[in-house]
Design an enzyme around this catalytic site. Structure first.
Site, PDB file in Angstrom:
ATOM      1  N   HIS A 198       1.050  -1.373   0.346  1.00 57.80           N
ATOM      2  CA  HIS A 198       0.075   0.097   0.446  1.00 57.80           C
ATOM      3  C   HIS A 198       1.248   1.037   0.016  1.00 57.80           C
ATOM      4  CE1 HIS A 198      -2.506   3.100   2.084  1.00 57.80           C
ATOM      5  NE2 HIS A 198      -3.146   3.129   0.672  1.00 57.80           N
TER       6      HIS A 198
ATOM      7  N   GLU B  60       3.041   0.711   3.302  1.00 59.49           N
ATOM      8  CA  GLU B  60       2.747  -0.836   3.879  1.00 59.49           C
ATOM      9  C   GLU B  60       2.718  -1.923   3.300  1.00 59.49           C
ATOM     10  OE1 GLU B  60      -0.575   1.417   6.926  1.00 59.49           O
ATOM     11  OE2 GLU B  60      -1.563   0.972   5.143  1.00 59.49           O
TER      12      GLU B  60
ATOM     13  N   ASN C  40      -4.893   4.046   7.805  1.00 59.00           N
ATOM     14  CA  ASN C  40      -5.790   4.375   8.091  1.00 59.00           C
ATOM     15  C   ASN C  40      -6.639   3.415   8.526  1.00 59.00           C
ATOM     16  OD1 ASN C  40      -6.402   5.888   5.865  1.00 59.00           O
ATOM     17  ND2 ASN C  40      -5.689   4.000   4.917  1.00 59.00           N
TER      18      ASN C  40
END
Length: 389
Positions: free
Chosen positions: A137, A149, A187
């Site tokens: 990510h 990530e 997130n």
């Protein structure tokens, strides 16, 4: 290394640029030829800007461009060693693409998703060899943001994890390995930055500009939460919040805001629509509110900052408590992924673990809502008088 990128939007194009700069041979795939043409033109513009700034020369520009080819058939990715998908956040579509893709690639090709919130295990389940699947990510804009990530699914082999971490590190990125849980690190941990700020607004304690001003002047954040939501897009930010809320079985800590939902429904998406929490001119520049928040009492600004910060710290502590990632990776994720001025766990050490526990207990005593429950890890550390670092 041969790298395939699926999706030529902003994120896919950015990842392609990163891989090509690192010396990989990249094939950027999209079903839409106009999108591919736009990506190619966009890269030309970015590289010319880098030349103007003295970051690269013409030879480097040609090298990077020469490392990228633009393809419109999924079969063209058959010689890839690593493929990163960066398309719409829809599980069914991703699974369909992965399933077809597997029929074309070699046995040892790593197939990765750039998803920001979907289950890697669910995506991997569409493959005959799910052990080759992993989450990689990137953050937008991919060439500039240092953090990536890396998320192994329960099916992911250790070899695939090791290769993925080594590759992304070779691309000069900071890797944070995260457990395959909703929102991964950033997130998930960042939800209170938006959610608690919205809650403060909805309680009528302060307006958008006042809250943004408090987080910037007291906390040192580059952008306030409402400015950032307008930058990201209210539709995008709300969807991530809703996804995390549902994925955590409706834990009240992640409950979305009706304010953001209504703005999204109205089409007030932020900079891209010309209106969000703020108004924007035709160039996307914020039109400053007529009443600036600089005159707001210092005590209110401090209260706003303390309340948002302690909720962020609590979320980071709980991520560590639940073994989502290491303390180092959590703090790296927040400083390198979303440009926080300090790592949240380091910030907790600085403020004092007792300060964190007391602030959270004050909020819980006032509201008696589960969203303000203190992480068991913070309570344990407070009892034992220990720090994160």
């Amino acid at each position: 290394m041969n790298v395939g990128i699926i999706g030529s939007g902003t994120m896919g194009s950015g990842i392609a640029q990163v891989a090509a700069t690192a010396g990989c041979k990249v094939k950027l795939y999209d079903t839409n030829q106009a999108a591919l043409d736009k990506a190619k033109a966009g890269l030309e513009k970015i590289l010319l800007r880098l030349i103007e700034k003295g970051r690269i020369d013409e030879a480097e520009k040609s090298r990077i461009q020469g490392n990228i080819s633009y393809v419109g058939n999924l079969k063209d990715l058959s010689d890839s060693n690593l493929i990163i998908e960066a398309i719409i956040e829809n599980l069914d579509i991703k699974q369909k693409v992965f399933s077809e893709l597997e029929t074309y690639v070699s046995e040892d090709c790593i197939i990765a998703s750039n998803t920001s919130s979907l289950s890697i295990a669910s995506i991997a389940s569409s493959l005959e060899k799910p052990e080759r699947c992993i989450g990689i990510h990137f953050f937008n804009p991919a060439p500039l943001m240092k953090l990536v990530e890396v998320i192994p699914a329960v099916q992911t082999s250790q070899e695939v994890l090791d290769k993925s971490v080594a590759t992304i590190s070779d691309w000069k990125k900071v890797v944070a390995v995260a457990k395959d849980t909703p929102g991964f690190i950033v997130n998930r941990v960042a939800r209170p930055f938006y959610g608690e700020s919205l809650r403060i607004y909805e309680e009528g304690l302060a307006d958008f500009a006042t809250i943004d001003n408090a987080m910037k002047t007291v906390g040192g954040f580059r952008m306030g939460p409402f400015e950032l939501m307008d930058f990201i897009g209210n539709d995008v930010n709300y969807t991530v919040t809703e996804t995390v809320f549902e994925a955590f079985y409706y834990d009240p800590r992640y409950r979305p805001s009706f304010t953001q939902k209504r703005l999204s429904e109205a089409g007030y998406l932020g900079r891209k629509s010309g209106k969000g929490y703020y108004d924007y001119d035709e160039n996307g520049k914020k039109i400053e509110p007529s009443v600036m928040s600089s005159a707001v009492e210092t005590s209110l600004s401090q209260y706003i900052f303390d309340r948002v910060l302690v909720m962020l710290i609590n979320e980071a502590a709980d991520a560590l408590f639940m073994n989502i990632a290491s303390a180092e990776d959590i703090d790296n994720a927040m400083t390198k992924g979303v440009n926080y001025p300090k790592g949240l766990l380091a910030w907790a050490d600085e403020k004092g673990i007792d300060w964190c526990v007391n602030k959270l207990d004050e909020l819980y005593d006032e509201y008696h809502e589960d969203r303000y429950r203190c992480s068991p890890l913070l309570r344990k550390m407070n009892r034992e008088n220990t720090k994160f670092f």
